[in-house]
Motif scaffolding. Structure first.
Motif, PDB file in Angstrom:
ATOM      1  N   TYR A  97       0.628  -1.283   0.060  1.00  0.00           N
ATOM      2  CA  TYR A  97      -0.264   0.070  -0.030  1.00  0.00           C
ATOM      3  C   TYR A  97       0.691   1.291   0.073  1.00  0.00           C
ATOM      4  O   TYR A  97       0.678   1.967  -0.883  1.00  0.00           O
ATOM      5  CB  TYR A  97      -1.226  -0.075   0.925  1.00  0.00           C
ATOM      6  CG  TYR A  97      -1.974   1.166   1.447  1.00  0.00           C
ATOM      7  CD1 TYR A  97      -3.193   1.279   0.563  1.00  0.00           C
ATOM      8  CD2 TYR A  97      -1.359   2.327   2.123  1.00  0.00           C
ATOM      9  CE1 TYR A  97      -3.445   2.984   0.964  1.00  0.00           C
ATOM     10  CE2 TYR A  97      -1.784   3.443   3.072  1.00  0.00           C
ATOM     11  CZ  TYR A  97      -3.117   4.032   1.777  1.00  0.00           C
ATOM     12  OH  TYR A  97      -3.867   4.972   1.598  1.00  0.00           O
ATOM     13  N   VAL A  98       2.012   1.369   0.940  1.00  0.00           N
ATOM     14  CA  VAL A  98       2.532   2.747   0.831  1.00  0.00           C
ATOM     15  C   VAL A  98       3.554   3.026   0.018  1.00  0.00           C
ATOM     16  O   VAL A  98       3.190   3.645  -0.771  1.00  0.00           O
ATOM     17  CB  VAL A  98       3.595   2.226   2.134  1.00  0.00           C
ATOM     18  CG1 VAL A  98       4.525   3.426   2.632  1.00  0.00           C
ATOM     19  CG2 VAL A  98       2.455   2.448   3.479  1.00  0.00           C
ATOM     20  N   TYR A  99       4.298   1.679  -0.849  1.00  0.00           N
ATOM     21  CA  TYR A  99       5.270   1.786  -1.920  1.00  0.00           C
ATOM     22  C   TYR A  99       4.490   2.291  -3.022  1.00  0.00           C
ATOM     23  O   TYR A  99       4.588   2.598  -4.015  1.00  0.00           O
ATOM     24  CB  TYR A  99       6.252   0.531  -2.303  1.00  0.00           C
ATOM     25  CG  TYR A  99       7.406   0.933  -0.827  1.00  0.00           C
ATOM     26  CD1 TYR A  99       7.909   2.173  -1.005  1.00  0.00           C
ATOM     27  CD2 TYR A  99       7.368  -0.515  -0.158  1.00  0.00           C
ATOM     28  CE1 TYR A  99       8.920   1.058   0.285  1.00  0.00           C
ATOM     29  CE2 TYR A  99       8.466  -0.283   1.124  1.00  0.00           C
ATOM     30  CZ  TYR A  99       9.150   0.188   0.785  1.00  0.00           C
ATOM     31  OH  TYR A  99       9.949   0.383   1.780  1.00  0.00           O
ATOM     32  N   GLY A 100       3.608   1.500  -3.294  1.00  0.00           N
ATOM     33  CA  GLY A 100       2.495   2.096  -3.876  1.00  0.00           C
ATOM     34  C   GLY A 100       0.905   3.644  -4.161  1.00  0.00           C
ATOM     35  O   GLY A 100       1.732   4.203  -4.983  1.00  0.00           O
ATOM     36  N   ARG A 101       0.785   3.821  -2.924  1.00  0.00           N
ATOM     37  CA  ARG A 101       0.675   5.120  -3.238  1.00  0.00           C
ATOM     38  C   ARG A 101       1.500   6.314  -3.074  1.00  0.00           C
ATOM     39  O   ARG A 101       1.329   8.025  -3.025  1.00  0.00           O
ATOM     40  CB  ARG A 101      -0.390   5.057  -2.051  1.00  0.00           C
ATOM     41  CG  ARG A 101      -1.237   6.382  -1.598  1.00  0.00           C
ATOM     42  CD  ARG A 101      -2.474   5.981  -0.431  1.00  0.00           C
ATOM     43  NE  ARG A 101      -3.101   7.882  -0.060  1.00  0.00           N
ATOM     44  CZ  ARG A 101      -4.078   7.513  -0.472  1.00  0.00           C
ATOM     45  NH1 ARG A 101      -4.909   6.812  -0.226  1.00  0.00           N
ATOM     46  NH2 ARG A 101      -4.716   8.640  -0.001  1.00  0.00           N
ATOM     47  N   TYR A 102       2.081   6.600  -2.232  1.00  0.00           N
ATOM     48  CA  TYR A 102       3.752   7.175  -1.271  1.00  0.00           C
ATOM     49  C   TYR A 102       4.857   6.728  -2.326  1.00  0.00           C
ATOM     50  O   TYR A 102       5.559   7.860  -2.100  1.00  0.00           O
ATOM     51  CB  TYR A 102       3.850   7.380   0.261  1.00  0.00           C
ATOM     52  CG  TYR A 102       2.014   7.529   0.968  1.00  0.00           C
ATOM     53  CD1 TYR A 102       1.581   8.658   0.073  1.00  0.00           C
ATOM     54  CD2 TYR A 102       1.509   6.857   1.396  1.00  0.00           C
ATOM     55  CE1 TYR A 102       0.295   8.927   1.107  1.00  0.00           C
ATOM     56  CE2 TYR A 102       0.258   6.917   1.660  1.00  0.00           C
ATOM     57  CZ  TYR A 102      -0.242   8.081   1.603  1.00  0.00           C
ATOM     58  OH  TYR A 102      -1.103   7.972   2.159  1.00  0.00           O
ATOM     59  N   GLY A 103       5.485   5.706  -2.342  1.00  0.00           N
ATOM     60  CA  GLY A 103       6.651   5.363  -2.555  1.00  0.00           C
ATOM     61  C   GLY A 103       7.732   5.089  -1.231  1.00  0.00           C
ATOM     62  O   GLY A 103       8.538   4.648  -1.561  1.00  0.00           O
ATOM     63  N   SER A 104       7.404   4.914  -0.544  1.00  0.00           N
ATOM     64  CA  SER A 104       8.244   5.342   0.198  1.00  0.00           C
ATOM     65  C   SER A 104       7.279   5.130   1.800  1.00  0.00           C
ATOM     66  O   SER A 104       6.374   6.433   1.746  1.00  0.00           O
ATOM     67  CB  SER A 104       9.374   5.838   0.070  1.00  0.00           C
ATOM     68  OG  SER A 104       9.043   7.725   0.906  1.00  0.00           O
TER      69      SER A 104
END
Length: 118
Positions: A97-104
């Motif tokens: 979720y985080v890498y998909g939405r925010y990148g990091s």
């Protein structure tokens, strides 16, 4: 060529095209999941710190915390977990979720600080 042979040929070509499309979609999905898992495994100290910070704000670090339709250490929408509430799945799903939405996780923390959610 007879109409019957042409019909069989067209159906065969359509079936092969569909099969190749399915394989391409499956490979893309598998590559994205693998990429995100590898990315999570190579987390810097800063990324780990941001992930831990979010977990503490969201649930106090508890894998069984509940708030409405959100569940677990990262307070993910229960639908994201697809019935698997295990810590391993929560970690994997949160990373995806985080890498998909925010990148990091660092970017997710920045967003959290600005909006009080991520």
């Amino acid at each position: 060529m007879s109409k019957q042979v042409k019909s069989i040929f067209v159906k065969l070509v359509a079936a092969l095209a569909l099969a190749f499309a399915c394989v391409a979609v499956a490979q893309t999905f598998a590559n994205n999941s693998t990429s995100q898992t590898v990315q999570a495994a190579k987390m810097s100290k800063q990324e780990k710190a941001a992930k831990g910070w979010i977990a503490m704000r969201e649930s106090g670090g508890s894998y069984t915390a509940r708030n409405g339709s959100c569940y677990g250490k990262y307070q993910l929408s229960i639908g994201y977990l697809h019935g698997d509430l295990s810590p391993k799945n929560q970690e994997r799903t949160a990373d995806r979720y985080v890498y998909g939405r925010y990148g990091s996780w660092v970017n997710a923390k920045r967003f959290w600080l600005a909006h009080n959610w991520y």
